[in-house]
Design a protein around this motif. Structure first.
Motif, mmCIF file in Angstrom:
data_model
loop_
_atom_site.group_PDB
_atom_site.id
_atom_site.type_symbol
_atom_site.label_atom_id
_atom_site.label_comp_id
_atom_site.label_asym_id
_atom_site.label_seq_id
_atom_site.Cartn_x
_atom_site.Cartn_y
_atom_site.Cartn_z
ATOM 1 N N LYS A 1 22.583 54.000 31.390
ATOM 2 C CA LYS A 1 22.713 55.404 31.793
ATOM 3 C C LYS A 1 23.310 55.542 33.190
ATOM 4 N N GLY A 2 23.608 54.408 33.831
ATOM 5 C CA GLY A 2 24.121 54.409 35.200
ATOM 6 C C GLY A 2 25.641 54.527 35.250
ATOM 7 N N PRO A 3 26.199 54.323 36.420
ATOM 8 C CA PRO A 3 27.634 54.562 36.623
ATOM 9 C C PRO A 3 28.569 53.614 35.887
ATOM 10 N N PHE A 4 28.078 52.440 35.442
ATOM 11 C CA PHE A 4 28.953 51.466 34.797
ATOM 12 C C PHE A 4 28.667 51.306 33.302
ATOM 13 N N GLY A 5 27.629 51.980 32.802
ATOM 14 C CA GLY A 5 27.329 51.962 31.382
ATOM 15 C C GLY A 5 26.677 50.684 30.882
ATOM 16 N N ALA A 6 26.394 49.778 31.781
ATOM 17 C CA ALA A 6 25.769 48.493 31.445
ATOM 18 C C ALA A 6 25.349 47.817 32.747
ATOM 19 N N THR A 7 24.602 46.727 32.625
ATOM 20 C CA THR A 7 24.295 45.961 33.825
ATOM 21 C C THR A 7 25.579 45.317 34.342
ATOM 22 N N ILE A 8 25.571 45.023 35.630
ATOM 23 C CA ILE A 8 26.708 44.354 36.264
ATOM 24 C C ILE A 8 26.210 43.131 37.029
ATOM 25 N N ALA A 9 27.094 42.160 37.172
ATOM 26 C CA ALA A 9 26.777 40.964 37.946
ATOM 27 C C ALA A 9 26.699 41.313 39.429
ATOM 28 N N HIS A 10 25.883 40.601 40.146
ATOM 29 C CA HIS A 10 25.841 40.718 41.599
ATOM 30 C C HIS A 10 27.195 40.271 42.153
ATOM 31 N N GLY A 11 27.672 40.927 43.185
ATOM 32 C CA GLY A 11 28.897 40.456 43.829
ATOM 33 C C GLY A 11 28.743 39.027 44.316
ATOM 34 N N LEU A 12 27.585 38.711 44.860
ATOM 35 C CA LEU A 12 27.365 37.354 45.359
ATOM 36 C C LEU A 12 27.306 36.332 44.231
ATOM 37 N N LEU A 13 26.916 36.745 43.031
ATOM 38 C CA LEU A 13 26.994 35.845 41.883
ATOM 39 C C LEU A 13 28.465 35.509 41.624
ATOM 40 N N THR A 14 29.308 36.510 41.661
ATOM 41 C CA THR A 14 30.734 36.306 41.403
ATOM 42 C C THR A 14 31.328 35.288 42.369
ATOM 43 N N ILE A 15 31.068 35.436 43.652
ATOM 44 C CA ILE A 15 31.635 34.499 44.636
ATOM 45 C C ILE A 15 30.960 33.133 44.534
ATOM 46 N N SER A 16 29.715 33.088 44.064
ATOM 47 C CA SER A 16 29.024 31.797 43.954
ATOM 48 C C SER A 16 29.585 30.924 42.833
ATOM 49 N N LEU A 17 30.421 31.471 41.976
ATOM 50 C CA LEU A 17 31.069 30.688 40.921
ATOM 51 C C LEU A 17 32.182 29.802 41.472
ATOM 52 N N PHE A 18 32.548 30.004 42.721
ATOM 53 C CA PHE A 18 33.639 29.304 43.395
ATOM 54 C C PHE A 18 33.603 27.777 43.201
ATOM 55 N N PRO A 19 32.487 27.087 43.495
ATOM 56 C CA PRO A 19 32.494 25.621 43.349
ATOM 57 C C PRO A 19 32.759 25.146 41.922
ATOM 58 N N GLY A 20 32.166 25.800 40.938
ATOM 59 C CA GLY A 20 32.384 25.402 39.555
ATOM 60 C C GLY A 20 33.820 25.625 39.114
ATOM 61 N N PHE A 21 34.414 26.710 39.561
ATOM 62 C CA PHE A 21 35.810 26.973 39.226
ATOM 63 C C PHE A 21 36.737 25.979 39.918
ATOM 64 N N ILE A 22 36.423 25.609 41.160
ATOM 65 C CA ILE A 22 37.249 24.621 41.865
ATOM 66 C C ILE A 22 37.332 23.332 41.051
ATOM 67 N N ASP A 23 36.210 22.920 40.477
ATOM 68 C CA ASP A 23 36.191 21.687 39.683
ATOM 69 C C ASP A 23 37.150 21.734 38.494
ATOM 70 N N GLN A 24 37.511 22.916 38.055
ATOM 71 C CA GLN A 24 38.471 23.073 36.962
ATOM 72 C C GLN A 24 39.917 23.184 37.476
ATOM 73 N N ILE A 25 40.079 23.532 38.748
ATOM 74 C CA ILE A 25 41.410 23.836 39.281
ATOM 75 C C ILE A 25 42.057 22.628 39.962
ATOM 76 N N TYR A 26 41.315 21.951 40.823
ATOM 77 C CA TYR A 26 41.923 20.801 41.502
ATOM 78 C C TYR A 26 40.871 19.754 41.848
ATOM 79 N N ARG A 27 41.386 18.533 42.071
ATOM 80 C CA ARG A 27 40.556 17.423 42.541
ATOM 81 C C ARG A 27 41.279 16.774 43.705
ATOM 82 N N LEU A 28 40.530 16.486 44.732
ATOM 83 C CA LEU A 28 41.074 15.871 45.937
ATOM 84 C C LEU A 28 40.471 14.483 46.080
ATOM 85 N N GLU A 29 41.308 13.459 45.966
ATOM 86 C CA GLU A 29 40.844 12.074 46.055
ATOM 87 C C GLU A 29 40.988 11.561 47.483
#
Length: 150
Positions: free
Chosen positions: A53-81
């Motif tokens: 019933k709120g402004p987005f019509g459903a629950t939303i993720a925390h903004g900080l949850l979104t940015i906290s995905l950064f390390p896991g996504f990095i592991d898919q994007i590049y590797r530095l040896e």
């Protein structure tokens, strides 16, 4: 995934896009777990009935949850040896242009924006965008700062 054999090779990629992660679904279980981990139990995140019933019509993720995905996504994007240690040094900018509604899919694209030499290593500024599948605006736009030592 791009693999960089050394700090020098990584530094030479300044000004380029590093890649894009796979899509990840942000379900209510992940949102609830983040709420429990952080103590942020605001209804917009954890109460599906009230959020409907709120402004987005459903629950939303925390903004900080979104940015906290950064390390896991990095592991898919590049590797530095050839790195002895890498550390998150912080963020210059973080913005959340659009909320991530429950069950949305997100992915991250990273670019290597800046490289600065350090004693025994480098400091990098990574430009990132977390997009939401089929949404006109991204969930998050940021600049992350990291340090790597060889």
């Amino acid at each position: 995934m791009r693999t960089f054999e050394s700090l020098d090779v990584f530094a030479a990629a300044v000004g380029t896009e590093l890649g894009t992660s796979d899509w990840l679904t942000i379900d209510q279980k992940r949102i609830d777990a983040f709420a429990d981990a952080t103590g942020d139990h605001q209804w917009i995140h954890i109460d599906p009935e009230r959020a409907a019933k709120g402004p987005f019509g459903a629950t939303i993720a925390h903004g900080l949850l979104t940015i906290s995905l950064f390390p896991g996504f990095i592991d898919q994007i590049y590797r530095l040896e050839g790195v002895r240690m890498g550390v998150n040094y912080g963020f210059n900018k973080v913005r959340y242009p659009s909320p991530v509604r429950v069950d949305s899919q997100v992915r991250m694209t990273l670019a290597l924006n800046e490289v600065t030499a350090l004693d025994g290593g480098i400091q990098v500024v990574l430009g990132g965008v977390v997009e939401i599948k089929d949404a006109p605006k991204p969930a998050c736009v940021f600049e992350a700062v990291a340090r790597f030592y060889g």
